[in-house]
Each structure stands twice: as C-alpha cells, then as structure tokens.
Design a protein around this motif. Structure first.
Motif, PDB file in Angstrom:
ATOM      1  N   LEU A  10       0.819  -1.208   0.000  1.00  0.00           N
ATOM      2  CA  LEU A  10       0.000   0.000   0.000  1.00  0.00           C
ATOM      3  C   LEU A  10       0.857   1.264   0.000  1.00  0.00           C
ATOM      4  CD1 LEU A  10      -2.911  -1.134   2.357  1.00  0.00           C
ATOM      5  CD2 LEU A  10      -2.875  -1.027  -0.140  1.00  0.00           C
ATOM      6  N   ASP A  11       1.406   1.662   1.146  1.00  0.00           N
ATOM      7  CA  ASP A  11       2.151   2.921   1.221  1.00  0.00           C
ATOM      8  C   ASP A  11       3.350   2.905   0.282  1.00  0.00           C
ATOM      9  OD1 ASP A  11       0.351   3.588   3.140  1.00  0.00           O
ATOM     10  OD2 ASP A  11       1.748   3.541   4.823  1.00  0.00           O
ATOM     11  N   GLY A  12       3.411   3.919  -0.608  1.00  0.00           N
ATOM     12  CA  GLY A  12       4.514   4.012  -1.548  1.00  0.00           C
ATOM     13  C   GLY A  12       4.362   3.114  -2.756  1.00  0.00           C
ATOM     14  N   THR A  13       3.259   2.360  -2.827  1.00  0.00           N
ATOM     15  CA  THR A  13       3.032   1.440  -3.945  1.00  0.00           C
ATOM     16  C   THR A  13       1.684   1.718  -4.597  1.00  0.00           C
ATOM     17  OG1 THR A  13       4.401  -0.269  -2.918  1.00  0.00           O
ATOM     18  CG2 THR A  13       2.862  -0.987  -4.623  1.00  0.00           C
ATOM     19  N   GLU A  18       4.120   9.971   0.253  1.00  0.00           N
ATOM     20  CA  GLU A  18       4.110  11.184   1.064  1.00  0.00           C
ATOM     21  C   GLU A  18       2.700  11.731   1.292  1.00  0.00           C
ATOM     22  OE1 GLU A  18       6.799  13.959  -0.703  1.00  0.00           O
ATOM     23  OE2 GLU A  18       8.531  12.640  -0.494  1.00  0.00           O
ATOM     24  N   THR A  19       1.898  11.737   0.232  1.00  0.00           N
ATOM     25  CA  THR A  19       0.553  12.320   0.342  1.00  0.00           C
ATOM     26  C   THR A  19      -0.530  11.275   0.592  1.00  0.00           C
ATOM     27  OG1 THR A  19       0.070  12.132  -2.033  1.00  0.00           O
ATOM     28  CG2 THR A  19       1.261  14.104  -1.304  1.00  0.00           C
ATOM     29  N   GLY A 217       5.582  -3.701  -5.079  1.00  0.00           N
ATOM     30  CA  GLY A 217       6.070  -3.231  -3.789  1.00  0.00           C
ATOM     31  C   GLY A 217       7.141  -2.182  -3.976  1.00  0.00           C
ATOM     32  N   ASN A 218       7.556  -1.572  -2.870  1.00  0.00           N
ATOM     33  CA  ASN A 218       8.514  -0.471  -2.984  1.00  0.00           C
ATOM     34  C   ASN A 218       9.647  -0.512  -1.961  1.00  0.00           C
ATOM     35  OD1 ASN A 218       6.667   0.337  -0.788  1.00  0.00           O
ATOM     36  ND2 ASN A 218       7.760   2.283  -0.872  1.00  0.00           N
ATOM     37  N   PRO A 236       9.238   2.938  -7.753  1.00  0.00           N
ATOM     38  CA  PRO A 236      10.323   3.812  -7.296  1.00  0.00           C
ATOM     39  C   PRO A 236       9.800   4.928  -6.405  1.00  0.00           C
ATOM     40  CG  PRO A 236       9.667   4.448  -9.502  1.00  0.00           C
ATOM     41  CD  PRO A 236       8.829   3.240  -9.133  1.00  0.00           C
ATOM     42  N   GLY A 237      10.681   5.485  -5.589  1.00  0.00           N
ATOM     43  CA  GLY A 237      10.374   6.718  -4.886  1.00  0.00           C
ATOM     44  C   GLY A 237      10.793   7.900  -5.734  1.00  0.00           C
TER      45      GLY A 237
END
Length: 278
Positions: A10-13, A18-19, A217-218, A236-237
């Motif tokens: 989930l987060d970053g994927t 960030e948002t 995934g990240n 990627p970030g």
C-alpha cells in the motif's frame, strides 16, 4: 485460460508515499474488479487500517495484514468453495501470526537479550505515536489496533544483524526497517501469505486455467512477497527505486505511486491481452 492475481503493498506502492493519494488507481481497480482479477493488499498495516482504505477504494478481495500475519476474507465476498479460516467479525481469518500479547511479551524478552530498551507501538499513547508517525489521531488509533505483531522503533545503537539474531533466538521473526521494525510470529511473512492465497485460488480454478501472480512493492519489507510472485514490479520513490530492490532484474515502474502503479498494472495486463483504460 489465465487467471491473473495482483498482490500489492500500500504505502509508496498503491498510495503515494508522502501524500497517501490513490485517486488515479480507483478506475483501474474497478475495471480489474469487473474482470474478476483480484487485487489483494499485502501490507504491514492493521485490519482496521486496511478496512478503511478498502471501503474508500472499493475493494472486496481478500487482504493480508501486519506483514503477512493475518489473511482476511470477507464472509459476504468469499470467492472460495470452503471456509478458509475461523469466523471473526465478518471475516474468515487465516491466522499466520502469533497473538498480540505474545508479540508484546516477546519484545520485552528481545530487549533483555539486546541489553537495549525497545519502544513498541503498545508502549505509546495515541499522541506519542502521532509524533513519531505524523498520523492523525484516528489513523494512529487504527495503527495501534494490532492483532498479531508489534512494531517498534528501530534502535540506532544496534545493528540489524544483532536484532535479527536476538529475535530468532527467542523464536520470532522480524522485518527490520529504517524507522520501524516489525516483530512477527515464526510462521508469518508476506511470502507465506502469498503462497497460502495462491493455493486457495488454485482450489477454485476451472479445468485448463492457470494462475499468474503479479506483485507490486517499494521497500525491503516487500521482498518476501516479490520473491513469491511470477512478475515482481518495483515502485520507485522520488529518488528512484530502493537500493535493495533496484538491482534484482525486476521490472521498475515508470514513475512513483500512485501513477506508477496504474502504468505498471496496465502494461503487465496488456501482456496477457487484458486491456485496461487509464
């Protein structure tokens, strides 16, 4: 015939790191839902956190919580020809982790092994957890609603190798992160959860059908999931892919989440003649 299954962090994927924006993914998720292609969150988040997001995004497929500690299947949306786990509060639950009280007790033993205090989520008030995470009060409360695992602040004075050794010495597993680490039970893990879910989906295949798994995934805590899918994809970030994921020969999404998730899913689905409109 090919049955695609998408496993996603989930987060970053799926969400921007960030948002936490995910807006552009919703039309794609709805198209996948109409095509009966499962989208299965596999995350370190709790059931309470994932339940809220699933409602917002419109997901009804199974999901995996607390770094592969629990698999949840809605009783009213059970795709399988069996009860995959014990019934609990509207879900069938496949318990791969340990009880939360056991994880809490384990953290204290590990702290003694390391001769270093470890601060877990269970040690913090909502306000204190907000300071460490930047979460709202509601989100912090949901993050504290652990069932199978205990996140703790990664100590700077102890190496990751020392943490892993101390954890394994007392019969647990750990996912070490830069800011937070996660103490999980010995049978838990994102890879184990993926394997369990694939076996469940194989049980309902029609003759001649085969499963193809896609994972997105990240971060390093997604490695076990990405290692257990047919098509691993790295989000990627803003500075590129995480160093531990970027050099494995895996597909790198063209941009960060959530747009990169959309672009990567459209591209991989096209390889199997599934046309999605972005």
């Amino acid at each position: 015939m090919t049955q695609l299954i998408i496993f996603t962090d989930l987060d970053g994927t799926l969400l921007n790191g960030e948002t936490y924006d995910y807006g552009v993914t919703v039309p794609i998720i709805q198209q996948l839902k109409a095509l009966k292609i499962p989208v299965i969150p596999v995350t370190s988040k709790t059931r309470a956190e994932v339940s809220t997001l699933r409602q917002d995004v419109g997901l009804s497929d199974p999901f995996v919580t607390e770094n592969g500690s629990g698999i949840f299947v809605e009783i009213n949306h059970n795709p399988f020809n069996q009860s995959p786990g014990e019934q609990k509060e509207g879900y069938y639950v496949v318990d791969l982790g340990c009880p939360y009280v056991q994880a809490r007790a384990g953290l204290r033993v590990i702290a003694n092994e390391l001769h270093h205090s470890l601060l877990g989520f269970g040690d913090m008030t909502i306000t204190r957890l907000q300071k460490y995470t930047g979460l709202s009060a509601k989100d912090a409360q949901e993050a504290k609603a652990r069932e199978f695992s205990e996140p703790f602040i990664t100590p700077k004075a102890v190496t990751s190798e020392q943490i892993v050794a101390a954890v394994e010495a007392v019969g647990f597993k750990v996912v070490v992160g830069d800011r937070f680490s996660h103490l999980i039970g010995p049978e838990a893990g994102k890879g184990n959860a993926v394997k369990r879910l694939v076996a469940l989906y194989q049980s309902i295949l029609s003759p001649g059908e085969t499963i193809v798994t896609i994972g997105l995934g990240n971060s390093p805590n997604d490695l076990a999931m990405l290692d257990h899918v047919d098509y691993p994809i790295v989000l990627p970030g803003s500075q590129g892919p995480h160093p531990q994921l970027g050099d494995r020969g895996w597909t790198i999404a063209p941009s960060p989440a959530p747009q990169g998730w959309v672009e990567a899913v459209i591209a991989i689905c096209q390889q199997f003649d599934v046309e999605l409109k972005g």
